[in-house]
Motif scaffolding. Sequence first.
Motif, PDB file in Angstrom:
ATOM      1  N   ALA A  90       0.868  -1.181   0.000  1.00  0.00           N
ATOM      2  CA  ALA A  90       0.000   0.000   0.000  1.00  0.00           C
ATOM      3  C   ALA A  90       0.898   1.222   0.000  1.00  0.00           C
ATOM      4  O   ALA A  90       1.877   1.287   0.756  1.00  0.00           O
ATOM      5  N   PRO A  91       0.613   2.217  -0.826  1.00  0.00           N
ATOM      6  CA  PRO A  91       1.456   3.415  -0.891  1.00  0.00           C
ATOM      7  C   PRO A  91       1.189   4.360   0.268  1.00  0.00           C
ATOM      8  O   PRO A  91       0.135   4.311   0.909  1.00  0.00           O
ATOM      9  N   ASP A  92       2.167   5.222   0.520  1.00  0.00           N
ATOM     10  CA  ASP A  92       1.994   6.248   1.547  1.00  0.00           C
ATOM     11  C   ASP A  92       1.067   7.365   1.081  1.00  0.00           C
ATOM     12  O   ASP A  92       0.470   8.069   1.898  1.00  0.00           O
ATOM     13  N   GLY A  93       0.977   7.551  -0.224  1.00  0.00           N
ATOM     14  CA  GLY A  93       0.128   8.581  -0.798  1.00  0.00           C
ATOM     15  C   GLY A  93      -0.187   8.224  -2.242  1.00  0.00           C
ATOM     16  O   GLY A  93       0.169   7.143  -2.713  1.00  0.00           O
ATOM     17  N   ALA A 120      -5.372   3.664  -5.594  1.00  0.00           N
ATOM     18  CA  ALA A 120      -4.152   4.329  -5.146  1.00  0.00           C
ATOM     19  C   ALA A 120      -3.613   5.328  -6.158  1.00  0.00           C
ATOM     20  O   ALA A 120      -2.680   6.081  -5.860  1.00  0.00           O
ATOM     21  N   LEU A 121      -4.181   5.352  -7.360  1.00  0.00           N
ATOM     22  CA  LEU A 121      -3.674   6.211  -8.428  1.00  0.00           C
ATOM     23  C   LEU A 121      -4.157   7.650  -8.289  1.00  0.00           C
ATOM     24  O   LEU A 121      -5.278   7.912  -7.848  1.00  0.00           O
ATOM     25  N   SER A 122      -3.298   8.571  -8.707  1.00  0.00           N
ATOM     26  CA  SER A 122      -3.691   9.972  -8.809  1.00  0.00           C
ATOM     27  C   SER A 122      -4.671  10.132  -9.977  1.00  0.00           C
ATOM     28  O   SER A 122      -4.708   9.292 -10.893  1.00  0.00           O
ATOM     29  N   PRO A 123      -5.457  11.211  -9.998  1.00  0.00           N
ATOM     30  CA  PRO A 123      -6.280  11.492 -11.180  1.00  0.00           C
ATOM     31  C   PRO A 123      -5.386  11.591 -12.422  1.00  0.00           C
ATOM     32  O   PRO A 123      -4.348  12.248 -12.403  1.00  0.00           O
ATOM     33  N   GLY A 124      -5.786  10.904 -13.481  1.00  0.00           N
ATOM     34  CA  GLY A 124      -4.984  10.882 -14.686  1.00  0.00           C
ATOM     35  C   GLY A 124      -3.815   9.918 -14.627  1.00  0.00           C
ATOM     36  O   GLY A 124      -2.970   9.909 -15.513  1.00  0.00           O
ATOM     37  N   GLY A 125      -3.785   9.097 -13.585  1.00  0.00           N
ATOM     38  CA  GLY A 125      -2.709   8.116 -13.440  1.00  0.00           C
ATOM     39  C   GLY A 125      -2.988   6.852 -14.226  1.00  0.00           C
ATOM     40  O   GLY A 125      -4.013   6.725 -14.905  1.00  0.00           O
ATOM     41  N   ALA A 126      -2.069   5.881 -14.128  1.00  0.00           N
ATOM     42  CA  ALA A 126      -2.216   4.659 -14.914  1.00  0.00           C
ATOM     43  C   ALA A 126      -1.688   3.446 -14.173  1.00  0.00           C
ATOM     44  O   ALA A 126      -0.670   3.515 -13.474  1.00  0.00           O
TER      45      ALA A 126
END
Length: 264
Positions: A90-93, A120-126
Amino acid sequence: MSWDPEQYLKFADDRGRPFADLLARVAVPDAAQVVDLGCGPGNATATLTARWPKATVLGVDSDPAMVEAAGAAAEPPRLSFTQGDVRTWAPDGPVDVIVSNAVLQWVPGHTELLPRWVAALSPGGALAFQVPRMSGSLAGQVFSGIAGAPRWRELLSGISAPTVGAVDNGVVRPTDEYVTLLAGLGCRVDAWETVYYHVLSGADPVLEWFSSTGLRPFLAALEPDARAEFRDEVADALRAAYPRRSFGTVLPFRRIFVVAHTTA
């Protein structure tokens, strides 16, 4: 049996091609946080710093030998490696890009991880991953055929090779299932299958190829003397299944690629 980075890297160029093909379809121009889950010896992970020059790249792998080998490529703070299990990671952010290259075939029930990784992805992430799809391959027939013979049946009962096993009833899922799952999470999904025709050199190149991947579950279940005997038997059968030619030995290898982008 632990993983053998040196054995795995014997075919670094051939194994690196799918990684590059997968990343070519990731449309995240300015990633700041990139994670490679199941990074292995880290040689492919290191290329991510060039793809995203401003990003911090983290490679995660469960095998200590692989993480130790990957450490030689580390360039803190931009590129680092750590030991960890992809099932519990799990990521920290928020993370901009999550990559998992030829890993999920070793993780039963991995479709349950994908929603968590997308979240866990940012908006626009992949999220980008590829897995072997070798159902019905000659190598798979060799492994299962020999393992099921009277000499080995009891010793290898229940053992299978994820990299060459069945798709519809196995760990690796049909491509459509990945598309349906990720599209249902609101992702824009790009998925495809490719067959690579690897031209390998050496006396037993197909055996050497699978010794670091698909053969490992069988070899790990055997004592050293039996392991050598089984390996020799598999080598003979692979030579017949993949005959050596004047230019080398051709190994067809099908892979599934999936890239899921979140909305910006």
